[in-house]
Design a protein around this motif. Structure first.
Motif, PDB file in Angstrom:
ATOM      1  N   ILE A  39      25.672   9.288  74.722  1.00 13.17           N
ATOM      2  CA  ILE A  39      26.786   8.736  73.942  1.00 13.17           C
ATOM      3  C   ILE A  39      28.126   9.272  74.427  1.00 13.17           C
ATOM      4  O   ILE A  39      29.079   8.499  74.656  1.00 13.17           O
ATOM      5  CB  ILE A  39      26.598   9.039  72.442  1.00 13.17           C
ATOM      6  CG1 ILE A  39      25.288   8.434  71.932  1.00 13.17           C
ATOM      7  CG2 ILE A  39      27.791   8.508  71.643  1.00 13.17           C
ATOM      8  CD1 ILE A  39      25.200   6.944  72.089  1.00 13.17           C
ATOM      9  N   TYR A  40      28.218  10.601  74.585  1.00 16.05           N
ATOM     10  CA  TYR A  40      29.510  11.167  74.980  1.00 16.05           C
ATOM     11  C   TYR A  40      29.996  10.660  76.328  1.00 16.05           C
ATOM     12  O   TYR A  40      31.153  10.222  76.437  1.00 16.05           O
ATOM     13  CB  TYR A  40      29.437  12.700  74.975  1.00 16.05           C
ATOM     14  CG  TYR A  40      30.720  13.339  75.441  1.00 16.05           C
ATOM     15  CD1 TYR A  40      31.835  13.392  74.598  1.00 16.05           C
ATOM     16  CD2 TYR A  40      30.847  13.855  76.731  1.00 16.05           C
ATOM     17  CE1 TYR A  40      33.033  13.941  75.029  1.00 16.05           C
ATOM     18  CE2 TYR A  40      32.034  14.405  77.156  1.00 16.05           C
ATOM     19  CZ  TYR A  40      33.128  14.450  76.308  1.00 16.05           C
ATOM     20  OH  TYR A  40      34.307  14.989  76.740  1.00 16.05           O
ATOM     21  N   PRO A  41      29.180  10.695  77.391  1.00 10.33           N
ATOM     22  CA  PRO A  41      29.701  10.189  78.669  1.00 10.33           C
ATOM     23  C   PRO A  41      30.070   8.712  78.622  1.00 10.33           C
ATOM     24  O   PRO A  41      31.004   8.286  79.319  1.00 10.33           O
ATOM     25  CB  PRO A  41      28.558  10.451  79.659  1.00 10.33           C
ATOM     26  CG  PRO A  41      27.365  10.733  78.842  1.00 10.33           C
ATOM     27  CD  PRO A  41      27.854  11.318  77.561  1.00 10.33           C
ATOM     28  N   LEU A  42      29.375   7.934  77.805  1.00 11.04           N
ATOM     29  CA  LEU A  42      29.731   6.520  77.697  1.00 11.04           C
ATOM     30  C   LEU A  42      31.041   6.326  76.933  1.00 11.04           C
ATOM     31  O   LEU A  42      31.693   5.279  77.074  1.00 11.04           O
ATOM     32  CB  LEU A  42      28.606   5.744  77.007  1.00 11.04           C
ATOM     33  CG  LEU A  42      27.298   5.625  77.808  1.00 11.04           C
ATOM     34  CD1 LEU A  42      26.252   4.861  77.008  1.00 11.04           C
ATOM     35  CD2 LEU A  42      27.537   4.958  79.155  1.00 11.04           C
ATOM     36  N   ARG A  43      31.434   7.322  76.162  1.00  9.48           N
ATOM     37  CA  ARG A  43      32.713   7.258  75.433  1.00  9.48           C
ATOM     38  C   ARG A  43      33.879   7.778  76.264  1.00  9.48           C
ATOM     39  O   ARG A  43      35.039   7.609  75.880  1.00  9.48           O
ATOM     40  CB  ARG A  43      32.631   8.084  74.148  1.00  9.48           C
ATOM     41  CG  ARG A  43      31.642   7.584  73.114  1.00  9.48           C
ATOM     42  CD  ARG A  43      31.633   8.515  71.915  1.00  9.48           C
ATOM     43  NE  ARG A  43      32.887   8.472  71.184  1.00  9.48           N
ATOM     44  CZ  ARG A  43      33.312   9.427  70.346  1.00  9.48           C
ATOM     45  NH1 ARG A  43      32.560  10.505  70.168  1.00  9.48           N
ATOM     46  NH2 ARG A  43      34.452   9.318  69.720  1.00  9.48           N
TER      47      ARG A  43
END
Length: 254
Positions: free
Chosen positions: A94-98
């Motif tokens: 989730i974080y890298p995609l954000r």
């Protein structure tokens, strides 16, 4: 398999010491500490997804194929499994995609280092959770160490998640540089995200009460605290109006 577990703990310890020594001399050359014209890099988002991935599959495969006792994992073990996977679902996907700074790059050497560490760490912690005698007993859910550790981990995760949101919002308008973060634990420290991460893994170490959990918590400090100090110095050099009352990573201490 016990030999492999002990070897993984040794590797994590050695990587922690080498990381501490290297970062005290110079912050890792990624993010704000990259140098102009730096070579041997890859896109930051792909790098993050790659080097965090072993924490998912190494932990899951070890937990289900190597670590479970004959009677199968207890409810305590299943809870810890779910907590680990949930954290890395966020941190590794989730974080890298954000991430908004899609133009950023990351050193390939650091990706390889991170991949090896995460592979060893995922295996070691899953093996420890699956073999710890105290975690086979549901009574551990009422043990003060589990309760305190869970509270500490929850606090750390909230601090880390809030800090991530604050940092991501700084580039919500398309800005690609760096700004001073405000709010949350940034009121007290320059690297609130690192502070939350460190606290979270100390919570894990307490609630799991395993050597692997302790080694990982110590590694997190060795890895993140020197980099937080480097961030703090960078902020003060870059921004003349930077809040003077902030510490680097531990409120009121460091």
């Amino acid at each position: 398999m016990e030999t492999a577990y002990l070897a993984a703990l040794g590797i994590i310890g050695l990587l922690g010491l080498s990381t501490l020594g290297a970062t005290l001399r110079q912050a890792g050359p990624y993010g704000r500490h990259m140098t102009a014209g730096q070579t041997g890099t890859m896109p930051a988002r792909a790098a993050w997804l790659l080097f965090e991935s072993p924490q998912w599959f190494a932990f899951a495969l070890t937990f289900w194929l190597v670590a479970p006792p004959e009677a199968g994992p207890s409810s305590v073990m299943l809870f810890l499994f779910g907590l680990w996977q949930a954290h890395y679902f966020y941190r590794g996907l989730i974080y890298p995609l954000r991430m908004r700074d899609r133009h950023k790059s990351f050193p390939i050497v650091a990706v390889c280092f991170g991949f090896v560490f995460n592979l060893c760490n995922g295996f070691a912690n899953a093996y420890a959770v699956g073999h710890a005698a105290h975690l086979m007993d549901t009574a551990w859910l009422g043990d003060p160490r589990f309760i305190v550790g869970l509270a500490v981990a929850a606090f750390g995760w909230v601090v880390n998640f809030q800090a991530d949101n604050i940092l991501l919002s700084l580039r919500g308008d398309g800005f690609t540089g760096y700004r001073i973060p405000h709010g949350g634990a940034f009121r007290w420290v320059s690297s609130a995200n690192y502070f939350g991460e460190i606290v979270f893994w100390w919570g894990w170490a307490i609630m799991s009460w395993t050597p692997a959990g302790l080694v990982f918590a110590l590694f997190s400090m060795a890895n993140l605290m020197p980099r937080a100090v480097a961030h703090h110095r960078w902020y003060r050099t870059r921004f003349p109006d930077y809040p003077k009352n902030r510490r680097a990573v531990i409120p009121h201490l460091l």
